[in-house]
Motif scaffolding. Structure first.
Motif, mmCIF file in Angstrom:
data_model
loop_
_atom_site.group_PDB
_atom_site.id
_atom_site.type_symbol
_atom_site.label_atom_id
_atom_site.label_comp_id
_atom_site.label_asym_id
_atom_site.label_seq_id
_atom_site.Cartn_x
_atom_site.Cartn_y
_atom_site.Cartn_z
ATOM 1 N N LYS A 114 0.832 -1.208 0.000
ATOM 2 C CA LYS A 114 0.000 0.000 0.000
ATOM 3 C C LYS A 114 0.866 1.257 0.000
ATOM 4 O O LYS A 114 0.546 2.248 -0.669
ATOM 5 N N VAL A 115 1.960 1.227 0.746
ATOM 6 C CA VAL A 115 2.859 2.383 0.785
ATOM 7 C C VAL A 115 3.589 2.540 -0.540
ATOM 8 O O VAL A 115 3.710 3.654 -1.072
ATOM 9 N N PRO A 120 5.200 8.703 -4.433
ATOM 10 C CA PRO A 120 5.397 9.255 -5.785
ATOM 11 C C PRO A 120 6.526 8.531 -6.515
ATOM 12 O O PRO A 120 7.398 7.917 -5.906
ATOM 13 N N GLU A 121 6.519 8.644 -7.820
ATOM 14 C CA GLU A 121 7.605 8.079 -8.620
ATOM 15 C C GLU A 121 8.927 8.779 -8.286
ATOM 16 O O GLU A 121 8.960 9.973 -7.966
ATOM 17 N N ASN A 122 10.012 8.010 -8.351
ATOM 18 C CA ASN A 122 11.363 8.566 -8.188
ATOM 19 C C ASN A 122 11.495 9.417 -6.923
ATOM 20 O O ASN A 122 12.059 10.509 -6.946
ATOM 21 N N SER A 123 10.984 8.899 -5.816
ATOM 22 C CA SER A 123 10.949 9.702 -4.600
ATOM 23 C C SER A 123 11.860 9.200 -3.487
ATOM 24 O O SER A 123 12.098 9.925 -2.521
ATOM 25 N N ARG A 156 9.648 1.781 -9.416
ATOM 26 C CA ARG A 156 8.888 3.003 -9.671
ATOM 27 C C ARG A 156 9.231 4.101 -8.687
ATOM 28 O O ARG A 156 9.336 5.278 -9.058
ATOM 29 N N VAL A 157 9.432 3.750 -7.412
ATOM 30 C CA VAL A 157 9.596 4.785 -6.388
ATOM 31 C C VAL A 157 11.062 5.122 -6.092
ATOM 32 O O VAL A 157 11.343 6.172 -5.502
ATOM 33 N N LEU A 158 11.992 4.271 -6.496
ATOM 34 C CA LEU A 158 13.401 4.558 -6.259
ATOM 35 C C LEU A 158 13.957 5.483 -7.344
ATOM 36 O O LEU A 158 13.648 5.331 -8.525
ATOM 37 N N LYS A 159 14.792 6.405 -6.921
ATOM 38 C CA LYS A 159 15.428 7.305 -7.877
ATOM 39 C C LYS A 159 16.484 6.551 -8.685
ATOM 40 O O LYS A 159 17.113 5.614 -8.173
#
Length: 228
Positions: A114-115, A120-123, A156-159
């Motif tokens: 869920k988290v 956000p993307e690239n966050s 998706r969320v990792l830079k």
């Protein structure tokens, strides 16, 4: 074919009853530190924290919380998001957060998926998953958190250029993780020599699960993957 599993990736959520103090902390203090997934996330995750931070890291399944608390105290200018569905572990960590005056931590006490879908993307600047439940029986392997779908979520969320760090003392889960991540187009295993995955990361505090592994003669592995 994309692997799918409909259901939680963790086991039981409750153990021994909490003390009155920890019950009070869970009911009245945890909400002040908890992520609110009912609202949209800020475009910049650093805004989640009441103190200035220059980066944001995630730990999925922090267990007893020793590593999460150590990293937060060691790096007051980094914000840490910790996820743990087990009530006793969350109560222990929120107690330590209050007692030690830690302000660069945010928490979530339910499913990490869920988290990951909320962020956000690239966050994120770094993500940890340390000694996750290995679900050792082959019929339960579909419940292992490392799978194609969840790797897509991490990616998706990792830079770009950030790291995903994974530790386990279970050989089958280490092999499973290597196979899944090395075949994922968005990750690259950084190991060049054996010590790169036999030695823990800098300023490693150890974990309770790791200590148990050593007592039972299992050898932990520490894998680092680069987000391409």
């Amino acid at each position: 074919m994309t692997e799918r599993y409909e259901g939680s990736f963790f086991g039981r959520r409750k153990g021994k009853p909490l003390s009155p103090r920890r019950t009070d902390l869970m009911e009245n203090v945890l909400p002040d530190f908890a992520l609110d997934l009912a609202t949209a996330p800020p475009d910049d995750l650093k805004e989640l924290f009441p103190v200035p931070v220059g980066a944001v890291c995630l730990e999925v399944g922090f267990g007893s919380g020793g590593h999460l608390l150590h990293r937060a105290l060691e790096n007051p200018k980094i914000g840490f998001i910790g996820i743990e569905p087990f009530v006793g572990s969350m109560a222990k960590v929120i107690s330590s957060v209050i007692d030690q005056g830690i302000r660069n931590i945010r928490l979530y006490d339910d499913d990490a998926v869920k988290v990951l879908d909320w962020l956000p993307e690239n966050s994120l600047d770094l993500a940890y998953q340390l000694y996750p439940d290995p679900w050792p029986k082959k019929k339960h392997w579909k419940r292992r958190f490392i799978n194609e779908q969840n790797l897509d979520r991490y990616a998706r969320v990792l830079k770009t250029g950030s790291e995903f760090r994974f530790a386990s003392d279970i050989d089958t889960y280490v092999d499973w993780t290597l196979r899944h991540i090395r075949s994922h187009p968005d990750f690259e295993w950084t190991a060049e020599v054996a010590d790169d995955w036999k030695q823990p990361w800098a300023n490693w505090p150890g974990t309770r699960y790791e200590a148990k592994a050593f007592r039972e003669n299992r050898v932990p592995r520490y894998l680092t993957f680069l987000r391409r």
